[in-house]
Every structure is written in C-alpha cells, then in structure tokens.
Design an enzyme around this catalytic site. Structure first.
Site, PDB file in Angstrom:
ATOM      1  N   ASP A 139      27.232  47.987  93.807  1.00 48.99           N
ATOM      2  CA  ASP A 139      26.659  47.406  95.033  1.00 48.99           C
ATOM      3  C   ASP A 139      26.159  48.478  95.992  1.00 48.99           C
ATOM      4  O   ASP A 139      26.390  48.402  97.204  1.00 48.99           O
ATOM      5  CB  ASP A 139      27.666  46.477  95.716  1.00 48.99           C
ATOM      6  CG  ASP A 139      26.961  45.451  96.606  1.00 48.99           C
ATOM      7  OD1 ASP A 139      25.725  45.297  96.483  1.00 48.99           O
ATOM      8  OD2 ASP A 139      27.638  44.816  97.426  1.00 48.99           O
ATOM      9  N   ASP A 177      33.245  48.935 100.562  1.00 45.86           N
ATOM     10  CA  ASP A 177      33.010  47.636  99.932  1.00 45.86           C
ATOM     11  C   ASP A 177      33.008  47.727  98.407  1.00 45.86           C
ATOM     12  O   ASP A 177      31.965  47.818  97.762  1.00 45.86           O
ATOM     13  CB  ASP A 177      31.693  47.004 100.420  1.00 45.86           C
ATOM     14  CG  ASP A 177      31.607  45.545  99.954  1.00 45.86           C
ATOM     15  OD1 ASP A 177      32.537  45.096  99.270  1.00 45.86           O
ATOM     16  OD2 ASP A 177      30.615  44.880 100.280  1.00 45.86           O
ATOM     17  N   THR A 183      23.137  43.248  94.739  1.00 51.67           N
ATOM     18  CA  THR A 183      22.301  42.717  95.807  1.00 51.67           C
ATOM     19  C   THR A 183      20.885  42.683  95.241  1.00 51.67           C
ATOM     20  O   THR A 183      20.437  43.692  94.673  1.00 51.67           O
ATOM     21  CB  THR A 183      22.425  43.638  97.041  1.00 51.67           C
ATOM     22  OG1 THR A 183      23.795  43.608  97.444  1.00 51.67           O
ATOM     23  CG2 THR A 183      21.548  43.177  98.183  1.00 51.67           C
ATOM     24  N   LYS A 219      23.932  50.273  98.468  1.00 53.90           N
ATOM     25  CA  LYS A 219      22.893  49.898  99.445  1.00 53.90           C
ATOM     26  C   LYS A 219      23.300  50.511 100.786  1.00 53.90           C
ATOM     27  O   LYS A 219      24.489  50.835 100.991  1.00 53.90           O
ATOM     28  CB  LYS A 219      22.761  48.377  99.557  1.00 53.90           C
ATOM     29  CG  LYS A 219      24.045  47.638  99.886  1.00 53.90           C
ATOM     30  CD  LYS A 219      23.833  46.130  99.925  1.00 53.90           C
ATOM     31  CE  LYS A 219      25.151  45.400 100.057  1.00 53.90           C
ATOM     32  NZ  LYS A 219      25.038  43.964 100.087  1.00 53.90           N
ATOM     33  N   ASN A 242      26.454  49.529 102.719  1.00 51.42           N
ATOM     34  CA  ASN A 242      27.791  49.909 102.244  1.00 51.42           C
ATOM     35  C   ASN A 242      28.061  51.403 102.364  1.00 51.42           C
ATOM     36  O   ASN A 242      29.005  51.917 101.770  1.00 51.42           O
ATOM     37  CB  ASN A 242      27.980  49.453 100.795  1.00 51.42           C
ATOM     38  CG  ASN A 242      28.147  47.950 100.696  1.00 51.42           C
ATOM     39  OD1 ASN A 242      28.463  47.310 101.694  1.00 51.42           O
ATOM     40  ND2 ASN A 242      27.928  47.388  99.523  1.00 51.42           N
TER      41      ASN A 242
HETATM   42  N1  ATP Z   1      36.274  51.399 106.454  1.00 54.25           N
HETATM   43  C1  ATP Z   1      35.392  50.904 107.299  1.00 54.25           C
HETATM   44  N2  ATP Z   1      35.151  51.499 108.486  1.00 54.25           N
HETATM   45  C2  ATP Z   1      34.253  50.996 109.351  1.00 54.25           C
HETATM   46  N3  ATP Z   1      33.516  49.900 109.108  1.00 54.25           N
HETATM   47  C3  ATP Z   1      33.705  49.268 107.955  1.00 54.25           C
HETATM   48  C4  ATP Z   1      34.645  49.723 106.983  1.00 54.25           C
HETATM   49  N4  ATP Z   1      34.596  48.913 105.932  1.00 54.25           N
HETATM   50  C5  ATP Z   1      33.656  47.985 106.219  1.00 54.25           C
HETATM   51  N5  ATP Z   1      33.124  48.186 107.425  1.00 54.25           N
HETATM   52  C6  ATP Z   1      32.048  47.409 108.063  1.00 54.25           C
HETATM   53  O1  ATP Z   1      32.142  46.053 107.691  1.00 54.25           O
HETATM   54  C7  ATP Z   1      30.976  45.662 106.967  1.00 54.25           C
HETATM   55  C8  ATP Z   1      31.364  44.640 105.940  1.00 54.25           C
HETATM   56  O2  ATP Z   1      32.316  45.242 105.074  1.00 54.25           O
HETATM   57  P1  ATP Z   1      32.301  44.958 103.544  1.00 54.25           P
HETATM   58  O3  ATP Z   1      30.921  45.229 103.034  1.00 54.25           O
HETATM   59  O4  ATP Z   1      33.423  45.669 102.911  1.00 54.25           O
HETATM   60  O5  ATP Z   1      32.582  43.394 103.560  1.00 54.25           O
HETATM   61  P2  ATP Z   1      32.219  42.293 102.505  1.00 54.25           P
HETATM   62  O6  ATP Z   1      32.876  41.033 102.962  1.00 54.25           O
HETATM   63  O7  ATP Z   1      32.541  42.738 101.142  1.00 54.25           O
HETATM   64  O8  ATP Z   1      30.639  42.230 102.687  1.00 54.25           O
HETATM   65  P3  ATP Z   1      29.528  41.619 101.723  1.00 54.25           P
HETATM   66  O9  ATP Z   1      29.883  40.207 101.487  1.00 54.25           O
HETATM   67  O10 ATP Z   1      28.256  41.793 102.517  1.00 54.25           O
HETATM   68  O11 ATP Z   1      29.527  42.451 100.478  1.00 54.25           O
HETATM   69  C9  ATP Z   1      30.403  46.968 106.423  1.00 54.25           C
HETATM   70  O12 ATP Z   1      29.030  46.855 106.171  1.00 54.25           O
HETATM   71  C10 ATP Z   1      30.715  47.912 107.574  1.00 54.25           C
HETATM   72  O13 ATP Z   1      29.796  47.770 108.603  1.00 54.25           O
END
Ligand code: ATP
Ligand code: PCG
Ligand code: PCG
Length: 705
Positions: free
Chosen positions: A518, A536, A556, A520, A523
């Site tokens: 994933d 992520d 994606t 992009k 992430n």
């Molecule tokens: N360790 C971290 N520190 C700071 N921000 C974070 C961190 N992990 C995630 N985020 C923020 O949260 C957002 C969403 O996190 P993540 O992509 O892990 O969630 P997700 O539910 O898997 O999203 P998606 O469904 O879009 O794949 C990231 O794009 C980032 O902006």
C-alpha cells in the site's frame, strides 16, 4: 430547451388571422397556410432538437478531451480533476481468506453448448479476463449460474456493493447514470466486472428492458479458480523442472524462482522455433511434444537432420553462451511443441549464465537485506516503560488521521505529557463486516516484528468491546501527502530523499519476506527530523518463502500493479511497481494512471507505462527509473532481479546520494518540519469528531490483541 420551444410557438400564433371574418374558401386557405406553418415549425423544431443533441455530444466530447488532456498533457486542470488530485486515495481490498481454509467447491451448472460459447466469447472480450487460459475459462463458465429478470427490474443498482459479474444472455438492458439512460447492453456482453476484483459499490444501474436472463459469476468463485489454477500450474511447472536433467541438482527455492520467470509458448507443427544464422536471445526447455534439429551446410539448400529433442530437453543455449548466431534450426514436430522459454535478461539476472547453471550447484540462500544496514530483525519487541500502561491511562490530544476502519489519535499519558503516541483505533464490527480480520492481524504481527528506522513502531495493542487499538510511535511531521498537496510537486532532491527512505523500508520488509502492498504518500510520515517512515500495515503480508504468491486484491487503485488487477497472484514485485508510481507522483504531482472510476484506472494500468505521457520536469533518466520499476512483467522490474534492491540504489537518479548517511541518520533531510512540542498536531489536517459509536462486537476474533 422547453423555453425556446414555447417561444417559437407563441411567435407563430401572433400571425393567425381572425377566423370569424373570413369565407369558407378563405378559411381553407388559412388552414392550409397554417398547416404549412405547422410543418415548417415542426421541421424547425426537429432541426433544433438535432442541433441541441449535437451540441450536447460536442460538450461531452470537449469535456472528455479536456479530462484526457489534463491527465495526459498537464494542461490547466478542470475543477473536477484538481479536486480529484487533492483527494486522499483510499485503499481497497478483497476479503481475506485464511490459508488453512479448504476451498469450498463451487457447483457446476450444466448449460447448452451454445450458451457456453456465448459466455466464453463474452469473457474473452473483457480486459481482465481475456488473458485467461482455456482451462481457467472453462472452469469459470462451468460455475456460472443463471438469473432471470422481468422487464423493468434492476439487475444492478448504483451504489450497492457488488459481488458478481454478469454475462447478458437473452434480452436487452439499459445502463442508467443519474436517472439518464447512458448506454445499452445486449446479449453476449459482460457487465458488473469490477465486482470480481473486490467488493466495491456499483458505478451505474442496469435495468432489464425486456424479460432477460443473465449468467452470474461470483467473486469468490472466480478468485478461487484463479488461485487454485495458478498454484496448480506453478506446482506442475516446478515438478516438471525437477524432471529436467539439466536442473535436477537445483534446490526447490531456486527452481521456484526459475519457474516464475519462464514463459510458456506453443509452436505449431513445422514452425521454425529457431532459424540457423539468426540472432537469438532465448533459451528453451521443451515441455511438451518433440522438435527436430536441422542444419544447412554452406552453399547447400538441403537441410540435414541432426536429431530429435524430447520433452525435458533444452536448446538455444549455444548462441546465448557464445553471444553469436544460432548454430542450427529447431523445428516443431507433429502435433506441435510447447516450450518454456527464458529471455536473456531474466536468464542472466537469475542464474548468471548457462555454464554456471550447468556446472554449479546452488544452495539455499534466504533473502536478507542486500546491504548491511543499521536495522536488525527482532520479534516481539518489548517496551518495558509501557508494560503496565492501560488504555484508560491515555488522553486524546487530537485526531491526526482518519482511515477506512477508524481513526488515529495523537495521545499522551495523563501523567506524562512530555511524550506523545499515535493511537490507531479500528471499529471491530466494520472489520468483521468487511472480512478484514486477517489483515488487521497481519498489521499487528508484522509491525510487532519490525525494527527499522524507516518504519513507524508499534508499541502495544489493546482491545475493548467496540475497537481494537494500536499504540504507535507518533510521527509529528505530518504526511508526505500533505506536503505534496501544498507544494504541488517535489523537486528531484526532496523526491530522491523520500524514495530513498522508502527503499530502505522496503529492503527491510522484503528481507523478512513481507510484502507491503500500500505504498502511497498518504502512508509516508515525517518524523521530527524530517526522515520518512512507512505506516499503515493494513495490507502487509508475510509470504511463505520459496517464491510463494498471494492472491487477495489489495492496494490503492492508482498504485496497484497489473498482476493484482489480473488476479495472477502477486509478491514483493508489486512494491517495486508502486515505488515507480510514487516517484512519478512526487515529481509530477499526479499519478501516471488515473481516471474517474477505478475501472478506468485499471484499464490504464493494463495498457502499461509505455502509453503514459511524462511531464517536462521529469528528465529521461528519471523516466527511465519509473519505466524500469513499472514493467508490466513483474519479473522484469528493477529491484526484483538478481542484483536485488541494490540495483535501485545504484540507479543514476540516486547518483551522489549518501545511502550510508541515510541509514545512520547523519544527513540533513531536505524538509525539516516545524514541531513546537510533543503534543503539536499542527502538521496534520483537522478532522471533525466521529459521532458514530459502533456496536459491540464480541465474536472473539481479536483474542490475541
Ligand atoms: N504513527 C503515526 N504517527 C502520526 N500519524 C499517524 C501515524 N499512523 C497513522 N497516522 C495518521 O493517520 C492516518 C491514517 O492512518 P492509517 O493509514 O494507518 O489508517 P487506516 O485506517 O489503515 O487508513 P486507510 O483505510 O486509509 O488505509 C495516516 O495517513 C496518518 O496521517
Ligand atoms: N455498456 C456500458 N456499461 C456500463 C457503463 N457504465 C457502467 N456500465 C456497467 O454497469 C455496471 C454497473 O455496475 P459495476 O460498476 O460493477 O460495473 C458497471 C459496468 O459493467 C456504460 O457507459 N456503458
Ligand atoms: N549446433 C547444434 N545445435 C544443436 C544440436 N542439437 C541440438 N542443438 C540445439 O539447437 C540450437 C540452435 O540454436 P543455438 O545455436 O542457440 O543452440 C543450439 C542447440 O541448443 C546439434 O547437434 N548441433
């Protein structure tokens, strides 16, 4: 339109004489005059209708042309496409299947030969399905079952989740968008095809015009057929290679790698597979049938037969070894011959050269990061300072991200505000509804076992009735996506740095047999110094060694590799493809493959990188890197070949880049974020509160959290 029609009629009426004042003859003259007027008006109105229709089509054409031009030529973007560019891209994925599951057989549905033919023809015309082999097509046709609809009934409703593809048998259908009929579908056409990739909302409605019959292919059936047939073919190929005398001493892992790069080709009887005195770049192993070797002596026309080669024998090595012309003809015998072929490039990359292949025994080499790096592989990383910390000990500072299944909050300990963490909370019920439990576990177990400066750390997990939680290292510099949105695009220096950090992260992951899937800008996060970390891991998966593949659609749309779209089975090579897309996206500001609907994106991906226009700011060298990463054949991608990921590090685009400095973190990143204190969330967008309280979910799938 209605207004203009009304005006015309009114202006005609104004010329009507007073009927009471005229004689019968005069009346009939007036009537015929009026009749002529009516005819003229009708003709004028028809003409107007035609003009309006033509204008409508012209407007539509211009809109399409502009959209194409914007995505291909970098003209001024329309408001719609600039909006499109600013949207965060959401990952999509098929349902997880656990490897322990025994595939449930799908019942065969008998059908007349004529129907089988109609379905086959329809499938062969479809972009995703036309490359399937005859066995796969037959298996698919067998499991398709009929559904009948009455005139006026909806076969598909826009927005509904899709789980099957249809082939129209009898009758006609309307395709409806925003209440308007935009197209029609007739017998022998496929529709609803996106649904065989993953569960996504229907993009249009399809309504039966008359009583109709469709043949239905369920996604689960399609995916199971694809997976089992690919595995069967792969095992057969490895089995066959084991029987090839030349390869008998090679170990299974090595044979798997060779099996992966071999192409299958069929030659009809009498076909010259190799022509003497021509240049050659291929090596052949005869997998079925027989071939004869002939030679023509200088000054003679007659061909002399040198022998016959049987199944399991190889040919074509002489010209490759000597880098010279072919020394003989090789001709397919009755009833034709099937060969597994290896091009010079993958041949050299994977097994050095033929002499090595003949003389050297290969031992098992587990893949490891290709350069010595500061990262070490640990499992069950333990953080003693957090040992006794409970969920209730944290307080939320702000939401810093929203994802498909929940959100990520910046949190700190109520009793210690000098340090912050990112707490990802995922709605359990939604995970179960979308069958994503395995992906969530993958995220947990893989992240727990990762210790890399280029991957966001996972400290601990929690659960309650509604959510599972992941407590992670907070990267307060924000997303590369946000930087890109604000700057439109990166310069070479910044892009090089970001990509280099990703290369380090991928090298680490691939070294422990993890494919990320994933990649992009959304992430990629910046830490306080400006180093980039991958977060992520919702789609990350640990693959079995021995060149094993995985089948679930993950990624994606703009970043997925063609083998994922085509459901061919995929492995770490998809990360190299996505890396190419990322290089392009960072430098151009838009991805190379785009479209309003995922299907348009997938079709563009299948056309390949050769059909993509590159913006001026990407010079030939950078274009070269993108093209080498985005080769449609996964085995040809830079990074996946014999030299491994080191080939990418050595690419000209990185000339002068200090890789050791990066790994030791003693270079200064090109973008250093402003972070005022550990609780500063200003580098992230502001998200509204989530009013939705999910229901309890207590099936117990999360017991290991
Ligand atoms: N360790 C971290 N520190 C700071 N921000 C974070 C961190 N992990 C995630 N985020 C923020 O949260 C957002 C969403 O996190 P993540 O992509 O892990 O969630 P997700 O539910 O898997 O999203 P998606 O469904 O879009 O794949 C990231 O794009 C980032 O902006
Ligand atoms: N022939 C035709 N089919 C369409 C058009 N737009 C959408 N569809 C089909 O209608 C289907 C609706 O559901 P899907 O989005 O799964 O797949 C869609 C396509 O197969 C169109 O303009 N023409
Ligand atoms: N020259 C030669 N080639 C043979 C003979 N038997 C099999 N071959 C194969 O035929 C191939 C023709 O193309 P190459 O010269 O590349 O490699 C050759 C060998 O692999 C033989 O008797 N003489």
């Amino acid at each position: 339109y209605a207004g203009s029609r009304k005006t015309t009629v009114e202006s005609a009426r104004s010329g009507v004489p007073d009927l009471k004042m005229t004689s019968t003859a005069a009346t009939s003259a007036v009537v015929s005059e009026l009749t002529r007027d009516v005819e003229r008006l009708k003709a004028a109105m028809d003409e107007k209708d035609r003009t309006i229709e033509q204008l409508g089509r012209a407007v539509e054409d211009i809109r399409n042309m502009l959209e194409n031009a914007v995505s291909n030529q970098f003209l001024v973007p329309s408001p719609q496409s600039s909006q499109h560019r600013l949207d965060k891209k959401k990952g999509v994925s098929g349902e997880c299947s656990t490897s322990s599951e025994t595939p449930k057989p799908f019942p065969k549905q008998s059908k007349p030969i004529k129907t089988k033919h109609l379905i086959k023809q329809a499938l062969c015309k479809n972009q995703f399905l036309k490359n399937l082999n005859t066995n796969q097509i037959s298996e698919i046709v067998d499991v398709m079952y009929p559904k009948d609809f009455e005139a006026g009934a909806y076969v598909i409703r826009k927005g509904d989740p899709g789980c099957c593809l249809y082939v129209a048998d009898e009758g006609k259908f309307d395709v409806i968008q925003s209440g308007r009929v935009v197209d029609s579908i007739g017998p022998g056409e496929v529709f609803g095809e996106m649904a065989i990739l993953y569960n996504c909302p229907r993009t249009a409605s399809v309504r039966a015009i008359e009583d109709v019959r469709v043949w239905t292919l369920e996604r689960v059936a399609y995916q199971q057929i694809m997976k089992t047939s690919a595995m069967r073919r792969f095992d057969e190929r490895v089995g066959f290679l084991k029987s090839v005398p030349l390869m008998k001493d090679l170990n299974e892992e090595f044979l798997s790698k060779i099996a992966d790069v071999l192409k299958e080709e069929f030659y009809p009887e009498g076909h010259y597979i190799i022509k003497q005195d021509t240049l050659g770049d291929k090596f052949y192993i005869l997998s079925e049938g027989r071939v004869k070797v002939t030679k023509t002596n200088k000054g003679e026309d007659e061909e002399e037969e040198f022998g016959v080669l049987e199944q399991g024998e190889f040919f074509g090595e002489v010209a490759l070894l000597k880098k010279d012309k072919r020394t003989a003809n090789v001709v397919a015998m009755h009833p034709g011959a099937e060969c597994l072929t290896l091009d010079r490039e993958p041949f050299v990359h994977f097994i050095g050269n033929l002499e090595e292949l003949k003389n050297k025994k290969y031992t098992e080499h587990p893949r490891k990061p290709s350069v010595q790096s500061t990262v070490e592989i640990k499992t069950n990383t333990f953080y003693p300072e957090l040992f006794r910390v409970e969920l209730t000990d944290f307080e939320t500072v702000a939401t810093i991200g929203v994802g498909g299944f929940g959100r990520v909050d910046l949190v700190c300990l109520k009793l210690d505000k000098s340090r912050s963490y990112a707490m990802k909370k995922l709605k359990k019920q939604q995970i179960v509804d979308m069958q994503q439990q395995e992906h969530v576990y993958n995220e947990k177990t893989i992240l727990e076992s990762c210790t890399s400066p280029f991957i966001g750390k996972l400290y601990k997990t929690y659960k309650d009735n509604r959510y599972v939680y992941m407590l992670m290292e907070a990267c307060l510099g924000g997303e590369v996506w946000t930087l890109l949105r604000d700057r439109k695009c990166f310069d070479d220096n910044a892009a090089c740095f970001v990509i280099a950090c990703v290369v380090e992260a991928l090298d680490y992951l691939h070294g422990i047999d993890v494919v990320y899937r994933d990649l992009k800008p959304e992430n990629l996060l910046l830490d306080r110094q400006g180093f980039v970390k991958l977060v992520d891991f919702g789609f990350a998966k640990r693959l079995q060694p021995r060149g094993k593949k995985t089948w679930t659609f993950c990624g994606t749309p703009e970043y997925v590799a063609p083998e994922v779209v085509l459901n061919k089975g995929h492995d770490r090579a998809v990360d190299f493809w996505a890396l190419g897309i990322l290089v392009y996206k960072l430098l151009a500001g838009i991805p190379p493959f785009s479209g309003n609907e995922p299907m348009d994106i997938y079709n563009a991906i299948l056309k390949g990188i050769g059909a993509v226009n590159f913006p001026r700011q990407m010079n030939k060298m950078t274009q070269g890197l993108v093209k080498q990463l985005c080769r449609s054949d996964p085995t040809e991608r830079i990074g996946y070949q014999k030299g491994g990921i080191q080939d990418i590090r050595r690419h000209e685009w990185f000339k002068g880049f200090d890789w050791t400095g990066l790994r030791n973190k003693n270079i200064i990143p090109p973008i250093v974020p402003h972070i005022n204190n550990p609780l500063d969330s200003s580098n992230f967008d502001i998200y509204p509160e989530d009013g939705d309280v999910p229901p309890d979910e207590s099936s117990g799938w999360d017991s290991e959290f």
